[in-house]
Scaffold this motif. Structure first.
Motif, PDB file in Angstrom:
ATOM      1  N   HIS A  31       0.782  -1.228   0.143  1.00  0.00           N
ATOM      2  CA  HIS A  31       0.005  -0.018   0.110  1.00  0.00           C
ATOM      3  C   HIS A  31       0.914   1.153   0.018  1.00  0.00           C
ATOM      4  O   HIS A  31       0.574   2.330  -0.795  1.00  0.00           O
ATOM      5  CB  HIS A  31      -0.934  -0.012   1.119  1.00  0.00           C
ATOM      6  CG  HIS A  31      -1.916  -1.028   1.093  1.00  0.00           C
ATOM      7  ND1 HIS A  31      -2.705  -1.268   2.056  1.00  0.00           N
ATOM      8  CD2 HIS A  31      -2.134  -2.019   0.045  1.00  0.00           C
ATOM      9  CE1 HIS A  31      -3.539  -2.553   2.065  1.00  0.00           C
ATOM     10  NE2 HIS A  31      -3.229  -2.711   0.783  1.00  0.00           N
TER      11      HIS A  31
ATOM     12  N   VAL B  16      -6.945   3.627  -0.005  1.00  0.00           N
ATOM     13  CA  VAL B  16      -6.319   2.490  -0.240  1.00  0.00           C
ATOM     14  C   VAL B  16      -6.181   1.306   1.044  1.00  0.00           C
ATOM     15  O   VAL B  16      -5.981   1.722   2.221  1.00  0.00           O
ATOM     16  CB  VAL B  16      -4.578   2.746  -0.025  1.00  0.00           C
ATOM     17  CG1 VAL B  16      -3.818   1.817  -0.471  1.00  0.00           C
ATOM     18  CG2 VAL B  16      -4.580   4.150  -1.133  1.00  0.00           C
ATOM     19  N   GLY B  17      -6.670   0.231   0.630  1.00  0.00           N
ATOM     20  CA  GLY B  17      -6.910  -0.775   1.501  1.00  0.00           C
ATOM     21  C   GLY B  17      -8.200  -0.908   2.148  1.00  0.00           C
ATOM     22  O   GLY B  17      -9.106   0.096   2.197  1.00  0.00           O
TER      23      GLY B  17
ATOM     24  N   MET C 283      -6.891  -1.226  -4.089  1.00  0.00           N
ATOM     25  CA  MET C 283      -6.125  -2.293  -3.433  1.00  0.00           C
ATOM     26  C   MET C 283      -7.126  -3.078  -2.403  1.00  0.00           C
ATOM     27  O   MET C 283      -6.581  -3.602  -1.493  1.00  0.00           O
ATOM     28  CB  MET C 283      -4.700  -1.679  -2.514  1.00  0.00           C
ATOM     29  CG  MET C 283      -3.829  -0.993  -3.349  1.00  0.00           C
ATOM     30  SD  MET C 283      -2.911  -1.735  -4.416  1.00  0.00           S
ATOM     31  CE  MET C 283      -1.695  -2.746  -3.373  1.00  0.00           C
TER      32      MET C 283
END
Length: 349
Positions: free
Chosen positions: A51, A118-119, A139
């Motif tokens: 990440h 992100v994530g 992601m």
């Protein structure tokens, strides 16, 4: 007299036209200079290496003059003001312009042209906040997305354009790689967990979408104790094995069990990670943080012209193919070069 005056009028009109055009160009330039540059706000809720690399490539790809703001969320994604990094997209000015400010996530979201989470922790936090600006959830695994869709009504809101970028290649791409490596084999075995059902359905749809169709053999292992029995059942019915990006694929011990079963039976094992290939898998179609960052940007651009009927979901486009040459030699296989296999996937897609 009309003939004598006409050239003078024509010359005057040309000069007037050139002057107006120059003024228009200057005006547009001044307007552009005073318009706010496109901004990207990136939310992070963890410190996973992949990440962090993804965010680095996002920052490096920013257009000159645009705003890049990184917000690190507190554990649990609570709505508490967090330090955020602000940097110019121009690499030569990045060090001078980088700074730290404290702003709430709500304030950041209100002035962002695009927000990118992100994530999974960041995706949950982003969906819980109000706002109508486009949002890209990046992601995520397929199972991450399925869990979000089931648990978060905000993902189905009609007033917000949401894009979802999955971190793994589509099952169709993974099957295309198996076909390129083993063109005469059609039986592929999979051991899955009950939570992996969305992945299994995607694999089965992809298997039926080609001619000849793949024969997908599936066995389920509800827990670690069931894995050995599931492998004993699926191996004799298979020409190759595939490790899904699920609880088995995320567990080193479970993945090694699949690799060991494949090696004992002389079956190649495929997957979607370089780690699998290094550990003894034959080949994998993989994505990279750099490629995913580029694809996430393109997905953000698509959202600008998209409707809001539902999330726009994309699987990762494979950036490369990885092959374990030692395993291939042990299986008596002569495979094309990695670059050639990657090109075949591009043509197939």
């Amino acid at each position: 007299m009309f003939v004598a005056v006409n050239p003078f009028i024509s010359l005057f009109q040309k000069r007037l036209h050139r002057g107006a055009l120059a003024a228009l160009v200057v005006g547009v330039a001044l307007l552009a200079a005073h318009m706010p540059a496109a901004g990207l706000t990136v939310l992070m809720g963890d410190e996973l290496a992949a990440h962090s690399e993804f965010v680095q490539h996002l920052r490096a790809g920013q257009e000159p003059g645009s705003r890049f703001e990184l917000v690190r969320l507190s554990p649990g994604g609570s709505d508490v003001p967090q330090p955020s990094e602000t940097a110019s997209a121009e690499s030569e000015q990045r060090g001078a312009n980088a700074g730290v400010r404290t702003r709430s996530l709500r304030a950041l979201a209100s002035d962002a042209n695009l927000t990118m989470a992100v994530g999974l922790p960041a995706a949950r936090a982003a969906l819980e906040r109000p706002g109508q600006q486009p949002l890209v959830l990046a992601m995520l695994s397929r199972l991450d997305y399925e869990n979000l869709r089931a648990a978060s009504p905000a993902l189905r809101r009609g007033d917000r354009r949401v894009g979802v970028l999955l971190r793994d290649p589509a099952m169709a791409d993974q099957l295309a790689l198996v076909g390129a490596v083993l063109p005469q084999k059609q039986r592929i075995g999979v051991v899955a967990t009950p939570e992996s059902e969305p992945l299994v359905r995607e694999l089965q749809r992809a298997a039926q979408g080609v001619t000849p169709a793949w024969d997908v053999q599936v066995e389920y292992a509800p827990d670690a104790k069931s894995l050995a029995a599931a492998l004993r059942a699926v191996v004799p019915r298979s020409d190759s094995l595939m490790v899904l990006p699920d609880l088995i694929g995320d567990s080193q011990a479970a993945t090694l069990s699949v690799l060991r079963a494949g090696a004992e039976a002389g079956l190649p094992v495929f997957g979607a990670s370089e780690g699998l290939v290094r550990s003894g898998g034959l080949a994998a179609a993989v994505s990279t943080p750099a490629q995913l960052a580029q694809q996430a940007r393109l997905l953000g651009q698509k959202l600008a012209g998209a409707g809001s009927a539902g999330p726009l979901v994309e699987s990762a486009t494979p950036a490369a193919v990885r092959v374990n040459v030692t395993v291939a030699r042990g299986l008596g296989l002569r495979l094309p070069e990695e670059r050639e296999l990657a090109e075949r996937l591009t043509v197939t897609r």
